[in-house]
Enzyme design. Structure first.
Site, short mmCIF file in Angstrom:
data_model
loop_
_atom_site.label_atom_id
_atom_site.label_comp_id
_atom_site.label_asym_id
_atom_site.label_seq_id
_atom_site.Cartn_x
_atom_site.Cartn_y
_atom_site.Cartn_z
N ARG A 170 25.26 23.83 42.25
CA ARG A 170 24.97 22.97 43.42
C ARG A 170 23.74 23.45 44.18
O ARG A 170 23.12 22.69 44.89
CB ARG A 170 26.17 22.88 44.35
CG ARG A 170 26.49 24.17 45.06
CD ARG A 170 27.63 23.99 46.03
NE ARG A 170 28.90 23.85 45.34
CZ ARG A 170 30.09 24.08 45.93
NH1 ARG A 170 30.14 24.41 47.21
NH2 ARG A 170 31.20 23.97 45.27
N HIS A 229 28.99 37.10 55.04
CA HIS A 229 29.48 35.73 55.10
C HIS A 229 29.56 35.27 56.54
O HIS A 229 30.28 35.85 57.35
CB HIS A 229 30.84 35.53 54.42
CG HIS A 229 30.94 34.14 53.84
ND1 HIS A 229 31.21 33.04 54.61
CD2 HIS A 229 30.74 33.68 52.59
CE1 HIS A 229 31.20 31.96 53.85
NE2 HIS A 229 30.91 32.32 52.62
N GLU A 247 32.16 44.29 48.90
CA GLU A 247 31.59 43.57 50.04
C GLU A 247 32.75 42.95 50.80
O GLU A 247 33.56 42.21 50.23
CB GLU A 247 30.61 42.49 49.55
CG GLU A 247 29.98 41.75 50.72
CD GLU A 247 28.81 40.87 50.32
OE1 GLU A 247 28.07 41.24 49.38
OE2 GLU A 247 28.64 39.81 50.95
N HIS A 272 20.64 28.47 50.08
CA HIS A 272 20.53 27.19 50.77
C HIS A 272 19.11 26.66 50.87
O HIS A 272 18.90 25.51 51.27
CB HIS A 272 21.29 27.23 52.09
CG HIS A 272 22.74 27.45 51.83
ND1 HIS A 272 23.49 26.54 51.11
CD2 HIS A 272 23.57 28.50 52.09
CE1 HIS A 272 24.73 27.01 50.97
NE2 HIS A 272 24.80 28.19 51.56
N ASN A 297 20.22 36.01 51.41
CA ASN A 297 20.75 35.06 50.44
C ASN A 297 19.95 33.75 50.55
O ASN A 297 19.87 33.14 51.62
CB ASN A 297 22.24 34.83 50.77
CG ASN A 297 22.89 33.86 49.81
OD1 ASN A 297 22.33 32.82 49.50
ND2 ASN A 297 24.09 34.18 49.35
N THR A 322 32.28 30.14 49.68
CA THR A 322 33.27 31.08 49.18
C THR A 322 34.30 31.35 50.27
O THR A 322 34.00 32.01 51.26
CB THR A 322 32.59 32.39 48.73
OG1 THR A 322 31.46 32.05 47.93
CG2 THR A 322 33.53 33.26 47.94
N GLU A 343 25.25 36.91 42.57
CA GLU A 343 26.66 36.59 42.85
C GLU A 343 27.19 35.69 41.75
O GLU A 343 26.53 34.69 41.40
CB GLU A 343 26.77 35.86 44.19
CG GLU A 343 26.64 36.76 45.37
CD GLU A 343 26.87 35.99 46.66
OE1 GLU A 343 27.39 34.85 46.62
OE2 GLU A 343 26.52 36.53 47.69
N HIS A 383 23.55 33.10 44.40
CA HIS A 383 24.83 32.78 43.76
C HIS A 383 24.63 31.61 42.80
O HIS A 383 24.35 30.50 43.23
CB HIS A 383 25.83 32.41 44.88
CG HIS A 383 27.22 32.14 44.41
ND1 HIS A 383 28.24 31.84 45.27
CD2 HIS A 383 27.77 32.12 43.16
CE1 HIS A 383 29.36 31.65 44.59
NE2 HIS A 383 29.10 31.80 43.31
N ARG A 387 26.30 29.11 41.00
CA ARG A 387 27.66 28.52 40.95
C ARG A 387 27.86 27.76 39.65
O ARG A 387 26.92 27.24 39.06
CB ARG A 387 27.85 27.57 42.13
CG ARG A 387 28.23 28.29 43.41
CD ARG A 387 28.60 27.28 44.48
NE ARG A 387 29.26 27.92 45.59
CZ ARG A 387 30.59 28.05 45.71
NH1 ARG A 387 31.40 27.54 44.83
NH2 ARG A 387 31.09 28.66 46.74
#
Ligand code: PXP
Length: 258
Positions: A53, A198, A155, A14, A11, A105, A74, A47, A49
């Site tokens: 962000r 996660h 998931e 970030h 992922n 999340t 996502e 993801h 969002r």
């Protein structure tokens, strides 16, 4: 349904968080995706969002165009995200709950309570060629709800397990791990492909990777943080090594196994 090789989805959200701290183009999450591919990632997760962000619409467009690896998109089950997913046609679409005020999340999707809202979204994504996954808590009723929604993949949320481990609550972690194990076995018995993710880090991934029914782990925040110290490729390779070691049964006895 026991999977032999456990896939690693990286992922890259970030990387975009750091870029957005200053605006501009650097660091580029798409470059991170290419590096992840070189380091042995099996897929890329991003993801988009509602508040943008981290990942942006342009990132998703570039990832869809440039990436050789499967993209796991996502998304919240909103009209806006559905329209973007239908256009981008990612390999996989993972539906997650989303609250604007949350830092990440926080819980799983209420697949059972939101059946009527989710059903048309799942159907539209599947008919458009994306493999639909639902991000849920390790809960039998949620697994059954995924089946009744026609989602082929779930998931399982490992965030609570990781938090308990990080807080040193080993009894709590054992209970949560047992719940995840049971859900993975039950999900597979229902014919679902079961993923997890996660909060996973080098010291928590082994207990999860060893669960034989899991087919894929999605990991992001820790890898991007670790990249500051050892580089992204090295962090991904080390995560892969921890996963493989756990699967082969050669890892150190997991602290929280029970
Ligand atoms: N899986 C899902 C469904 C997620 O929402 C996230 C976070 O975006 C992850 C996996 C990765 O979590 P982390 O960044 O904590 O590794």
């Amino acid at each position: 349904m026991t999977s032999q090789r456990l896939r690693l989805g990286v992922n890259i959200d970030h990387v975009a968080t750091i870029r957005n701290a200053r605006g501009g183009r650097f660091p580029d999450p798409v470059r991170a995706a290419h590096l992840a591919a070189q380091a042995g990632a099996d897929g890329i997760t991003a993801h988009l969002r509602e508040d943008r962000r981290h990942i942006s619409d342009a990132d998703i467009e570039r990832l869809s165009r440039e990436l050789d690896l499967p993209l796991n998109f996502e998304m919240a089950a909103t009209e806006e995200m559905l329209a973007i997913a239908l256009k981008a046609r990612p390999h996989a679409a993972c539906i997650v709950p989303e609250k604007r005020e949350e830092r990440t999340t926080e819980g799983g999707l209420d697949a059972r309570g939101q059946h009527n809202h989710l059903k048309p979204v799942v159907t539209a994504l599947a008919e458009n060629g994306s493999r639909v996954s639902l991000f849920i808590e390790a809960d039998e009723r949620q697994l059954e709800a995924a089946v009744s929604l026609g989602a082929p993949v779930v998931e399982l949320h490992t965030g609570r397990y990781c938090d308990l481990r990080n807080d040193g609550d080993m009894d709590g972690a054992r209970t949560e791990l047992a719940r995840i194990r049971k859900a993975a076995a039950y999900g597979a018995s229902l014919g679902l492909e079961v993923h997890a993710g996660h909060g996973l880090a080098f010291d928590t991934v082994g207990d999860i990777a060893v669960i034989p029914e899991l087919a894929e782990l999605n990991i992001g925040h820790f890898l991007v943080g670790e990249a500051i110290f050892i580089g992204l490729e090295a962090a991904i390779r080390e995560m892969r090594r921890c996963m493989d070691e756990a699967r082969r049964g050669t890892a150190r006895a997991p602290e929280a196994a029970g």
